[in-house]
Design an enzyme around this catalytic site. Sequence first.
Site, PDB file in Angstrom:
ATOM      1  N   HIS A  43      -0.719   1.021  -4.977  1.00 31.48           N
ATOM      2  CA  HIS A  43      -0.301   1.805  -6.147  1.00 31.48           C
ATOM      3  C   HIS A  43       0.054   3.255  -5.812  1.00 31.48           C
ATOM      4  CE1 HIS A  43      -1.347  -1.514  -8.685  1.00 31.48           C
ATOM      5  NE2 HIS A  43      -2.608  -1.514  -8.284  1.00 31.48           N
ATOM      6  N   HIS A  60      -6.679  -1.911   3.228  1.00 30.63           N
ATOM      7  CA  HIS A  60      -6.486  -2.175   1.805  1.00 30.63           C
ATOM      8  C   HIS A  60      -5.858  -3.562   1.666  1.00 30.63           C
ATOM      9  CE1 HIS A  60      -6.367  -0.350  -2.206  1.00 30.63           C
ATOM     10  NE2 HIS A  60      -5.240  -1.009  -2.409  1.00 30.63           N
TER      11      HIS A  60
END
Length: 276
Positions: free
Chosen positions: A68, A151
């Site tokens: 994001h 991630h």
Amino acid sequence: MRLLHIGDIVGKPGRQIINRALRGLIQEDQLDLVVANAENSAGGSGLTPANYRELIAAGVDAITLGDHIYRRREINAVLESERNIVKPANFPASAPGHDHMVVKARDGSSVAVLSLLGRVFMRPVDCPWAAADRVLEELPAEARVILVDFHAEATSDMQLMGRYLDGRVSAVLGTHTHVPTADENIQSGGTAFQCDVGMTGPMESILGRRIDRVLETTRTFNPTHFEVATGDVRINSTIVDVDPETGRATAIRRRQVDEAEAERLASLVAVKSPSR
Ligand SMILES: [Fe+2]
Ligand SMILES: [Fe+2]
């Protein structure tokens, strides 16, 4: 030296508990460096320049992000100008931001921090294995303590990265799933590992968002706004002790802070403040 990695900070509840508790946590746990994944800080998605400044003022020393990262485009200028925030190293070279950072910890050690994005059940991105090799090659020799924020979505992917980098970095700590895993350990090569640190935000939620909204959309396909939830806010984080001479991890433990614990930590700092 001792470092703390804070899992995905979600929205205002996540930022507020960091503001409330982090100074006390730094003091009580004698933390030399605080790294935080802040990809969900702005209303649950992305990071604004104001959020960035707020987290740094609260005691965060270095910021990682994730899928994001560019949700709030105004962060791009910060990603280009500041050296305590990084983009995932396996993004294209042309993507805004730096692929690693070297920050000074309070004990005097230089700590390299980089972030990598997984590719399993995620949007296609450059090879994380090759990116890790490239960045590790580029790091200055004085940066013996190295933290990798991986991630990723799949635990198998996370374990593979942990093993791939074992003995080459101080810690591989996962983020992104928002769910902490109980597998923290030090691998045979001396690298601390945990599949996912968890999230910093409301636990009474679906990954930080309002349960009723996510349930409605999932069951009926009727689109709703996935507002950030508010109940049972916690910090999920992990503490790693590293020998600064060798870069090898010597201890790893999870550190969860709920609202009552945050109040206790806040009072520690309030009591010690000379202005009171
Ligand atoms: Fe996230
Ligand atoms: Fe993510």
